[in-house]
Design an enzyme around this catalytic site. Structure first.
Site, PDB file in Angstrom:
ATOM      1  N   ASP A 152      57.030  32.976  35.409  1.00  0.00           N
ATOM      2  CA  ASP A 152      57.304  31.669  36.227  1.00  0.00           C
ATOM      3  C   ASP A 152      55.985  30.977  36.471  1.00  0.00           C
ATOM      4  O   ASP A 152      55.120  31.433  36.965  1.00  0.00           O
ATOM      5  CB  ASP A 152      58.143  32.259  37.521  1.00  0.00           C
ATOM      6  CG  ASP A 152      58.456  30.922  38.225  1.00  0.00           C
ATOM      7  OD1 ASP A 152      58.034  29.811  37.895  1.00  0.00           O
ATOM      8  OD2 ASP A 152      59.283  31.085  39.427  1.00  0.00           O
ATOM      9  N   GLU A 175      26.421  36.401  34.965  1.00  0.00           N
ATOM     10  CA  GLU A 175      26.876  37.452  34.498  1.00  0.00           C
ATOM     11  C   GLU A 175      27.326  37.385  32.997  1.00  0.00           C
ATOM     12  O   GLU A 175      28.037  38.203  32.767  1.00  0.00           O
ATOM     13  CB  GLU A 175      27.860  38.183  35.503  1.00  0.00           C
ATOM     14  CG  GLU A 175      28.888  37.149  35.811  1.00  0.00           C
ATOM     15  CD  GLU A 175      30.234  37.916  36.703  1.00  0.00           C
ATOM     16  OE1 GLU A 175      30.583  38.839  36.497  1.00  0.00           O
ATOM     17  OE2 GLU A 175      30.323  37.106  37.810  1.00  0.00           O
ATOM     18  N   CYS A 231      29.480  37.445  40.964  1.00  0.00           N
ATOM     19  CA  CYS A 231      29.295  36.010  41.450  1.00  0.00           C
ATOM     20  C   CYS A 231      28.224  35.681  42.311  1.00  0.00           C
ATOM     21  O   CYS A 231      28.463  34.496  42.871  1.00  0.00           O
ATOM     22  CB  CYS A 231      30.893  35.736  41.798  1.00  0.00           C
ATOM     23  SG  CYS A 231      32.087  35.843  40.566  1.00  0.00           S
ATOM     24  N   HIS A 284      33.590  31.566  47.806  1.00  0.00           N
ATOM     25  CA  HIS A 284      33.664  31.729  46.372  1.00  0.00           C
ATOM     26  C   HIS A 284      35.083  31.744  45.969  1.00  0.00           C
ATOM     27  O   HIS A 284      36.017  32.366  46.451  1.00  0.00           O
ATOM     28  CB  HIS A 284      32.974  33.124  46.162  1.00  0.00           C
ATOM     29  CG  HIS A 284      33.501  33.919  44.825  1.00  0.00           C
ATOM     30  ND1 HIS A 284      33.226  33.045  43.797  1.00  0.00           N
ATOM     31  CD2 HIS A 284      34.187  34.826  44.544  1.00  0.00           C
ATOM     32  CE1 HIS A 284      33.776  33.933  42.700  1.00  0.00           C
ATOM     33  NE2 HIS A 284      34.290  34.999  43.196  1.00  0.00           N
ATOM     34  N   LYS A 317      43.641  33.011  51.566  1.00  0.00           N
ATOM     35  CA  LYS A 317      43.556  34.472  52.019  1.00  0.00           C
ATOM     36  C   LYS A 317      42.375  35.073  52.907  1.00  0.00           C
ATOM     37  O   LYS A 317      42.591  35.335  54.092  1.00  0.00           O
ATOM     38  CB  LYS A 317      43.692  35.430  50.798  1.00  0.00           C
ATOM     39  CG  LYS A 317      45.141  35.552  50.054  1.00  0.00           C
ATOM     40  CD  LYS A 317      44.789  36.547  48.958  1.00  0.00           C
ATOM     41  CE  LYS A 317      45.813  36.550  47.931  1.00  0.00           C
ATOM     42  NZ  LYS A 317      47.156  37.186  48.341  1.00  0.00           N
ATOM     43  N   ASN A 328      37.893  30.246  37.395  1.00  0.00           N
ATOM     44  CA  ASN A 328      36.505  30.582  38.116  1.00  0.00           C
ATOM     45  C   ASN A 328      35.244  30.538  36.925  1.00  0.00           C
ATOM     46  O   ASN A 328      35.445  30.437  35.977  1.00  0.00           O
ATOM     47  CB  ASN A 328      36.886  32.374  37.932  1.00  0.00           C
ATOM     48  CG  ASN A 328      35.942  32.933  38.762  1.00  0.00           C
ATOM     49  OD1 ASN A 328      34.894  32.614  39.499  1.00  0.00           O
ATOM     50  ND2 ASN A 328      36.065  34.541  39.187  1.00  0.00           N
ATOM     51  N   SER A 358      31.367  40.865  43.116  1.00  0.00           N
ATOM     52  CA  SER A 358      32.085  42.257  42.866  1.00  0.00           C
ATOM     53  C   SER A 358      30.817  43.399  42.873  1.00  0.00           C
ATOM     54  O   SER A 358      30.066  43.010  42.391  1.00  0.00           O
ATOM     55  CB  SER A 358      32.973  42.180  41.921  1.00  0.00           C
ATOM     56  OG  SER A 358      34.134  41.546  42.221  1.00  0.00           O
TER      57      SER A 358
HETATM   58  P1  HMG Z   1      49.004  39.668  39.598  1.00  0.00           P
HETATM   59  O1  HMG Z   1      49.495  41.091  39.764  1.00  0.00           O
HETATM   60  O2  HMG Z   1      49.042  39.124  38.261  1.00  0.00           O
HETATM   61  O3  HMG Z   1      49.722  38.707  40.495  1.00  0.00           O
HETATM   62  O4  HMG Z   1      47.627  39.704  39.995  1.00  0.00           O
HETATM   63  P2  HMG Z   1      50.769  39.083  41.616  1.00  0.00           P
HETATM   64  O5  HMG Z   1      52.144  39.504  41.292  1.00  0.00           O
HETATM   65  O6  HMG Z   1      49.735  39.673  42.793  1.00  0.00           O
HETATM   66  O7  HMG Z   1      51.016  37.474  42.023  1.00  0.00           O
HETATM   67  C1  HMG Z   1      49.865  36.798  42.573  1.00  0.00           C
HETATM   68  C2  HMG Z   1      50.779  36.007  43.691  1.00  0.00           C
HETATM   69  O8  HMG Z   1      51.295  34.954  43.312  1.00  0.00           O
HETATM   70  C3  HMG Z   1      51.287  36.809  44.906  1.00  0.00           C
HETATM   71  O9  HMG Z   1      50.802  36.138  45.954  1.00  0.00           O
HETATM   72  C4  HMG Z   1      52.724  36.654  44.518  1.00  0.00           C
HETATM   73  O10 HMG Z   1      53.554  36.748  45.515  1.00  0.00           O
HETATM   74  C5  HMG Z   1      52.625  35.324  44.105  1.00  0.00           C
HETATM   75  P3  HMG Z   1      50.204  37.028  47.297  1.00  0.00           P
HETATM   76  O11 HMG Z   1      51.017  38.138  47.512  1.00  0.00           O
HETATM   77  O12 HMG Z   1      48.967  37.417  46.648  1.00  0.00           O
HETATM   78  O13 HMG Z   1      49.953  35.872  48.339  1.00  0.00           O
HETATM   79  N1  HMG Z   1      53.738  35.085  43.145  1.00  0.00           N
HETATM   80  C6  HMG Z   1      54.761  33.937  43.155  1.00  0.00           C
HETATM   81  N2  HMG Z   1      54.622  32.632  43.962  1.00  0.00           N
HETATM   82  C7  HMG Z   1      55.502  31.687  43.651  1.00  0.00           C
HETATM   83  N3  HMG Z   1      56.199  31.663  42.767  1.00  0.00           N
HETATM   84  C8  HMG Z   1      56.424  32.542  41.915  1.00  0.00           C
HETATM   85  C9  HMG Z   1      55.420  33.931  42.144  1.00  0.00           C
HETATM   86  N4  HMG Z   1      55.175  35.106  41.604  1.00  0.00           N
HETATM   87  C10 HMG Z   1      54.428  35.712  42.132  1.00  0.00           C
HETATM   88  N5  HMG Z   1      57.290  32.485  41.284  1.00  0.00           N
HETATM   89  C11 HMG Z   1      45.283  38.833  40.301  1.00  0.00           C
HETATM   90  C12 HMG Z   1      46.824  38.522  40.347  1.00  0.00           C
HETATM   91  C13 HMG Z   1      44.569  37.661  41.109  1.00  0.00           C
HETATM   92  C14 HMG Z   1      44.839  40.470  41.132  1.00  0.00           C
HETATM   93  C15 HMG Z   1      45.017  38.881  38.978  1.00  0.00           C
HETATM   94  O14 HMG Z   1      44.863  37.728  38.232  1.00  0.00           O
HETATM   95  C16 HMG Z   1      43.356  39.499  38.909  1.00  0.00           C
HETATM   96  O15 HMG Z   1      43.210  40.777  38.726  1.00  0.00           O
HETATM   97  N6  HMG Z   1      42.371  38.643  38.634  1.00  0.00           N
HETATM   98  C17 HMG Z   1      41.095  38.866  38.517  1.00  0.00           C
HETATM   99  C18 HMG Z   1      40.479  39.530  39.741  1.00  0.00           C
HETATM  100  C19 HMG Z   1      40.214  38.405  40.696  1.00  0.00           C
HETATM  101  O16 HMG Z   1      40.141  37.496  40.640  1.00  0.00           O
HETATM  102  N7  HMG Z   1      39.930  39.099  41.998  1.00  0.00           N
HETATM  103  C20 HMG Z   1      39.461  38.066  43.107  1.00  0.00           C
HETATM  104  C21 HMG Z   1      38.602  39.045  44.284  1.00  0.00           C
HETATM  105  S1  HMG Z   1      37.217  39.717  43.428  1.00  0.00           S
HETATM  106  C22 HMG Z   1      36.040  38.126  43.127  1.00  0.00           C
HETATM  107  O17 HMG Z   1      36.383  37.212  43.685  1.00  0.00           O
HETATM  108  C23 HMG Z   1      35.054  38.389  42.243  1.00  0.00           C
HETATM  109  C24 HMG Z   1      35.027  37.786  40.866  1.00  0.00           C
HETATM  110  O18 HMG Z   1      34.872  36.442  40.840  1.00  0.00           O
HETATM  111  C25 HMG Z   1      34.101  38.712  40.025  1.00  0.00           C
HETATM  112  C26 HMG Z   1      32.819  38.608  40.274  1.00  0.00           C
HETATM  113  O19 HMG Z   1      32.233  38.787  41.567  1.00  0.00           O
HETATM  114  O20 HMG Z   1      32.101  38.541  39.314  1.00  0.00           O
HETATM  115  C27 HMG Z   1      36.408  38.406  40.430  1.00  0.00           C
END
Ligand code: HMG
Length: 391
Positions: free
Chosen positions: A29, A79, A111, A233, A242, A276, A309
């Site tokens: 979706d 990175e 990051c 970030h 969040k 990002n 991270s």
């Molecule tokens: P996922 O499993 O694909 O998604 O992972 P989900 O099932 O958790 O859904 C995401 C959100 O959408 C949830 O909301 C759902 O409820 C909602 P939440 O519970 O989180 O509030 N949702 C919907 N909302 C409206 N309508 C719908 C619907 N369906 C679901 N129909 C994840 C998501 C971000 C974990 C994934 O994309 C990922 O692993 N991304 C990469 C890691 C990342 O970005 N981590 C962030 C923190 S770490 C960081 O910031 C460091 C980084 O930048 C790296 C660095 O430091 O170099 C990553």
């Protein structure tokens, strides 16, 4: 004496994928992306673009109207390194014709490294008030086609000229810092796609925020109410919701949702479309706030949180300077984002997979020409990367 941002500019690749296209491809979706993670588009680098070309474009923009002769240091935060030895900043130094009497080196910690660079630059400038430091942060976020992280990809750069004439923002020297060895996101040398434990990484981000904030409060005695706006970030824009919701609760601040949203939303405008940008992300968010805030931010204290991270977090702060609006490059930034061309899924995939076609045996290769701004990655010969200034 104060030190901080004299000039700041962002750049992103000139192509993007709408996350509705990605949602259609994987049978998701689109609201999962548009609402769930707060992302509508992500910038996609062309085959003849890399961190050097992104950074050189941002640098050329940031240097407009600046006396570059006073620059003596270029810190390149990334990175997405292109070489294990040579700093990517040296190519940027050459392409943008910076003074020869400079030191140039690269910084890495996921990051966090852009904010890490700032912590080195500020005391240096206070000891050398006639000099300027250039921090450039550039990254390309790659998680893999069909991977959980795919919708949180992106690409971009930010360049900041720091000096003791901070026309835009003066930074405070105290900050809150936190380091903890965790495996939430990492990229071994043998792969160009990040490995991630997505849900755990969100938890680790919040843990680092809590610890860095607490350290900041202990060191300074300041409190939540001392800040007019908060800049986070942004791996995806919903992360700021969040994080800020957590901080509001943790600090016992009694704010209605529309009040705490107002403290963070202008900072997320650009990244909702770029995605990002890793090391530069918190400064792209700061640029978004400064460019887009409808209120005058003069003399307001802003709280910023950088998370890398692995993990390092820092809560640091700055005060917006009088007359800052006249030093912003808002129209340029908005045009760069709005002029990007949309890709269909097949072309996005072709751009993404191009990297694996680069020769690793020293044979020559010319990259096909796309829109890459003023600089392009022209190809490789004898294991050396070639760059061109676009006429
Ligand atoms: P996922 O499993 O694909 O998604 O992972 P989900 O099932 O958790 O859904 C995401 C959100 O959408 C949830 O909301 C759902 O409820 C909602 P939440 O519970 O989180 O509030 N949702 C919907 N909302 C409206 N309508 C719908 C619907 N369906 C679901 N129909 C994840 C998501 C971000 C974990 C994934 O994309 C990922 O692993 N991304 C990469 C890691 C990342 O970005 N981590 C962030 C923190 S770490 C960081 O910031 C460091 C980084 O930048 C790296 C660095 O430091 O170099 C990553």
């Amino acid at each position: 004496m104060q030190a901080g941002i004299e000039s700041i500019s962002i750049y992103t690749s000139q192509y993007y994928l709408d996350l509705k296209t990605l949602a259609n491809q994987w049978g998701e979706d689109p609201d999962k992306y548009y609402i769930g993670i707060g992302q509508e588009q992500m910038s996609v680098p062309a085959p003849d673009e890399d961190i050097v070309t992104l950074a050189a474009n941002a640098t050329a923009q940031a240097l407009q109207g600046i006396d570059a002769g006073a620059l003596d240091t270029l810190l390149f935060a990334t990175e997405t390194g292109i070489d294990q030895s040579k700093a990517a900043g040296i190519y940027v130094h050459e392409l943008t014709q910076l003074p020869k009497n400079m030191r140039v080196f690269e910084l890495k910690q996921a990051c966090y490294s852009g904010a890490g660079g700032l912590s080195l630059a500020l005391p240096y400038l206070l000891h050398h008030p006639d000099r300027k430091v250039l921090i450039v942060a550039a990254d390309i976020a790659r998680y893999g086609i069909g991977s959980i992280g795919e919708p949180t990809q992106g690409a971009g750069a930010v360049a900041m000229v720091l000096s003791t004439n901070p026309k835009i923002m003066a930074f405070d020297l105290e900050s809150g810092i936190y380091t903890h060895d965790v495996m939430d996101f990492w990229r071994p040398n043998y792969t160009d796609e990040a490995l991630v434990d997505g849900k755990y990484s969100i938890k680790m981000y919040i843990t680092a925020l809590r610890e860095a904030w607490q350290h900041y409060v202990d060191v300074t005695g300041n409190s939540f109410a001392d800040f007019h706006r908060y800049v986070y970030h942004l791996p995806f824009t919903k992360m700021a919701d969040k994080a800020h919701q957590f901080l509001v609760r943790h600090a016992n601040a009694e704010l209605r949702p529309e009040e705490w949203k107002r403290q963070i939303d202008d900072a997320a405008i650009y990244q909702r479309f770029i995605g990002n940008t890793y090391a530069g992300s918190v400064f792209v968010a700061l640029t978004s706030l400064l460019d887009n805030s409808p209120d005058d931010l003069t003399d307001k204290r802003i709280g910023l949180f950088s998370y890398g991270s692995g993990s390092v977090g820092e809560f640091f702060t700055g005060i917006v300077q009088q007359g800052y609006q006249s030093h912003l490059k808002k129209a340029m930034h908005q045009e760069i984002i709005s002029e990007r061309a949309e890709l269909d899924y097949e072309t996005y995939k072709e751009f993404y997979l191009f990297k694996s076609k680069l020769p690793t045996d020293g044979s020559p290769m010319r990259t096909p020409k796309h829109n890459t701004g003023r600089y392009r990655f022209a190809g490789l010969t004898e294991h050396q990367r070639l760059y061109e200034v676009v006429a």
